[in-house]
Scaffold this motif. Structure first.
Motif, PDB file in Angstrom:
ATOM      1  N   LEU A 198      45.832  56.569  45.630  1.00  0.00           N
ATOM      2  CA  LEU A 198      45.318  57.927  45.458  1.00  0.00           C
ATOM      3  C   LEU A 198      45.209  58.303  43.979  1.00  0.00           C
ATOM      4  N   SER A 199      46.233  57.922  43.186  1.00  0.00           N
ATOM      5  CA  SER A 199      46.213  58.211  41.750  1.00  0.00           C
ATOM      6  C   SER A 199      47.113  57.217  41.033  1.00  0.00           C
ATOM      7  N   GLY A 200      46.867  57.052  39.743  1.00  0.00           N
ATOM      8  CA  GLY A 200      47.623  56.094  38.954  1.00  0.00           C
ATOM      9  C   GLY A 200      47.165  54.674  39.233  1.00  0.00           C
ATOM     10  N   LYS A 201      48.033  53.732  38.860  1.00  0.00           N
ATOM     11  CA  LYS A 201      47.745  52.313  39.090  1.00  0.00           C
ATOM     12  C   LYS A 201      48.954  51.703  39.779  1.00  0.00           C
ATOM     13  N   LEU A 202      48.681  50.832  40.752  1.00  0.00           N
ATOM     14  CA  LEU A 202      49.746  50.189  41.509  1.00  0.00           C
ATOM     15  C   LEU A 202      49.740  48.690  41.235  1.00  0.00           C
ATOM     16  N   ARG A 203      50.891  48.183  40.843  1.00  0.00           N
ATOM     17  CA  ARG A 203      51.035  46.735  40.695  1.00  0.00           C
ATOM     18  C   ARG A 203      51.513  46.192  42.034  1.00  0.00           C
ATOM     19  N   LEU A 204      50.782  45.214  42.552  1.00  0.00           N
ATOM     20  CA  LEU A 204      51.100  44.585  43.827  1.00  0.00           C
ATOM     21  C   LEU A 204      51.318  43.096  43.597  1.00  0.00           C
ATOM     22  N   ARG A 205      52.531  42.656  43.805  1.00  0.00           N
ATOM     23  CA  ARG A 205      52.818  41.221  43.814  1.00  0.00           C
ATOM     24  C   ARG A 205      52.733  40.796  45.269  1.00  0.00           C
ATOM     25  N   LEU A 206      51.868  39.844  45.543  1.00  0.00           N
ATOM     26  CA  LEU A 206      51.652  39.366  46.902  1.00  0.00           C
ATOM     27  C   LEU A 206      51.597  37.850  46.850  1.00  0.00           C
ATOM     28  N   GLY A 207      52.706  37.211  47.228  1.00  0.00           N
ATOM     29  CA  GLY A 207      52.791  35.765  47.090  1.00  0.00           C
ATOM     30  C   GLY A 207      52.680  35.395  45.631  1.00  0.00           C
ATOM     31  N   GLU A 208      51.740  34.513  45.298  1.00  0.00           N
ATOM     32  CA  GLU A 208      51.530  34.087  43.908  1.00  0.00           C
ATOM     33  C   GLU A 208      50.628  35.034  43.126  1.00  0.00           C
ATOM     34  N   GLN A 209      50.018  35.993  43.820  1.00  0.00           N
ATOM     35  CA  GLN A 209      49.094  36.924  43.165  1.00  0.00           C
ATOM     36  C   GLN A 209      49.848  38.079  42.520  1.00  0.00           C
ATOM     37  N   ASP A 210      49.392  38.466  41.343  1.00  0.00           N
ATOM     38  CA  ASP A 210      49.926  39.638  40.656  1.00  0.00           C
ATOM     39  C   ASP A 210      48.720  40.528  40.365  1.00  0.00           C
ATOM     40  N   LEU A 211      48.562  41.596  41.148  1.00  0.00           N
ATOM     41  CA  LEU A 211      47.359  42.424  41.104  1.00  0.00           C
ATOM     42  C   LEU A 211      47.678  43.826  40.606  1.00  0.00           C
ATOM     43  N   VAL A 212      46.709  44.467  39.968  1.00  0.00           N
ATOM     44  CA  VAL A 212      46.814  45.882  39.635  1.00  0.00           C
ATOM     45  C   VAL A 212      45.664  46.578  40.346  1.00  0.00           C
ATOM     46  N   LEU A 213      46.002  47.532  41.196  1.00  0.00           N
ATOM     47  CA  LEU A 213      45.009  48.305  41.937  1.00  0.00           C
ATOM     48  C   LEU A 213      44.867  49.663  41.276  1.00  0.00           C
ATOM     49  N   ASP A 214      43.621  50.043  40.994  1.00  0.00           N
ATOM     50  CA  ASP A 214      43.323  51.334  40.389  1.00  0.00           C
ATOM     51  C   ASP A 214      43.089  52.378  41.472  1.00  0.00           C
ATOM     52  N   ARG A 215      43.032  53.639  41.039  1.00  0.00           N
ATOM     53  CA  ARG A 215      42.721  54.736  41.953  1.00  0.00           C
ATOM     54  C   ARG A 215      41.442  54.398  42.725  1.00  0.00           C
ATOM     55  N   GLY A 216      41.490  54.600  44.038  1.00  0.00           N
ATOM     56  CA  GLY A 216      40.328  54.341  44.879  1.00  0.00           C
ATOM     57  C   GLY A 216      40.276  52.937  45.446  1.00  0.00           C
ATOM     58  N   GLU A 217      41.191  52.059  45.041  1.00  0.00           N
ATOM     59  CA  GLU A 217      41.202  50.703  45.596  1.00  0.00           C
ATOM     60  C   GLU A 217      42.169  50.628  46.772  1.00  0.00           C
ATOM     61  N   ALA A 218      41.884  49.694  47.656  1.00  0.00           N
ATOM     62  CA  ALA A 218      42.693  49.516  48.863  1.00  0.00           C
ATOM     63  C   ALA A 218      43.090  48.052  49.000  1.00  0.00           C
ATOM     64  N   ALA A 219      44.138  47.814  49.785  1.00  0.00           N
ATOM     65  CA  ALA A 219      44.582  46.452  50.085  1.00  0.00           C
ATOM     66  C   ALA A 219      45.147  46.441  51.498  1.00  0.00           C
ATOM     67  N   GLU A 220      45.081  45.273  52.120  1.00  0.00           N
ATOM     68  CA  GLU A 220      45.640  45.081  53.453  1.00  0.00           C
ATOM     69  C   GLU A 220      46.264  43.699  53.464  1.00  0.00           C
ATOM     70  N   PHE A 221      47.501  43.593  53.985  1.00  0.00           N
ATOM     71  CA  PHE A 221      48.146  42.286  53.972  1.00  0.00           C
ATOM     72  C   PHE A 221      49.209  42.166  55.048  1.00  0.00           C
ATOM     73  N   ASP A 222      49.492  40.914  55.372  1.00  0.00           N
ATOM     74  CA  ASP A 222      50.547  40.543  56.304  1.00  0.00           C
ATOM     75  C   ASP A 222      51.853  40.601  55.520  1.00  0.00           C
ATOM     76  N   THR A 223      52.811  41.370  55.986  1.00  0.00           N
ATOM     77  CA  THR A 223      54.048  41.564  55.235  1.00  0.00           C
ATOM     78  C   THR A 223      55.019  40.380  55.370  1.00  0.00           C
ATOM     79  N   ARG A 224      54.598  39.339  56.070  1.00  0.00           N
ATOM     80  CA  ARG A 224      55.393  38.105  56.072  1.00  0.00           C
ATOM     81  C   ARG A 224      55.140  37.311  54.792  1.00  0.00           C
ATOM     82  N   VAL A 225      54.120  37.725  54.013  1.00  0.00           N
ATOM     83  CA  VAL A 225      53.877  37.153  52.690  1.00  0.00           C
ATOM     84  C   VAL A 225      54.806  37.905  51.725  1.00  0.00           C
ATOM     85  N   PRO A 226      55.567  37.195  50.881  1.00  0.00           N
ATOM     86  CA  PRO A 226      56.459  37.889  49.936  1.00  0.00           C
ATOM     87  C   PRO A 226      55.665  38.893  49.102  1.00  0.00           C
ATOM     88  N   HIS A 227      56.201  40.124  49.007  1.00  0.00           N
ATOM     89  CA  HIS A 227      55.467  41.180  48.312  1.00  0.00           C
ATOM     90  C   HIS A 227      56.412  42.195  47.682  1.00  0.00           C
TER      91      HIS A 227
END
Length: 186
Positions: A126-155
């Motif tokens: 919704l606002s700000g930036k979110l850092r999402l570690r998902l398995g080997e990925q290290d992502l930064v999601l900006d306002r307006g971005e979405a993600a969907e994932f299986d929570t059995r993946v380390p996060h």
């Protein structure tokens, strides 16, 4: 008259007219007099089960369709929780099969400890930036971005940058339990 019962007549009339039937059509199908049916629809006759059951069968509706009360208040009034430094606001009623939350991640959070649990998560920044570690990925999601994932993946998630990150998160029942009732950090 009970609020639920005062609507039986108009609801009968509406169900009959949706089918395109006249009073005579429905009366003939239920072996009921046109006068009785007219009095039921106008509220001049009390509706008992002996009259309602044949009518609902012919109209293809349930008794609940005739006597349901107004919809409950749809507003969700649940308090924001403080959980391991996060502000977690429930957006769905308790016990919903899918749980939606607004989660505020404060600046300076850590994503070093990855978690794994059953479930799925969907999130929207919704606002700000979110850092999402998902398995080997290290992502930064900006306002307006979405993600969907299986929570059995380390996060793990945290705000990225100097501002808090506000996130709309939707979990299935297992994910909601893990994120809001587990003694471990989110």
């Amino acid at each position: 008259m009970d609020d639920a019962l005062q609507h039986v007549g108009p609801r009968l009339r509406a169900a009959r007219t949706r089918r395109g039937w006249t009073l005579e059509d429905l009366a003939g199908r239920t072996a009921m007099s046109v006068s009785t049916l007219s009095r039921l629809e106008s509220g001049k006759r009390q509706a008992g089960l002996e009259l309602l059951l044949p009518l609902t069968r012919q109209l293809g509706i349930s008794l609940d369709d005739l006597v349901r009360t107004a919809a409950p208040d749809p507003r969700v009034r649940r308090a924001t929780m403080q959980r391991n430094g996060l502000a977690v606001t429930p957006l769905t009623p308790e016990g919903s099969p899918v749980a939606a939350w607004k989660i505020t991640y404060p600046p300076g959070g850590s994503v070093e400890r990855l978690r794994v649990h059953e479930g799925f998560e969907w999130l929207y920044v919704l606002s700000g930036k979110l850092r999402l570690r998902l398995g080997e990925q290290d992502l930064v999601l900006d306002r307006g971005e979405a993600a969907e994932f299986d929570t059995r993946v380390p996060h793990a998630m945290a705000a990225s940058g100097p501002r808090p990150a506000q996130v709309l998160s939707i979990f299935d029942e297992t994910g909601a339990r893990m994120h809001t009732h587990s003694p471990d950090p989110i």
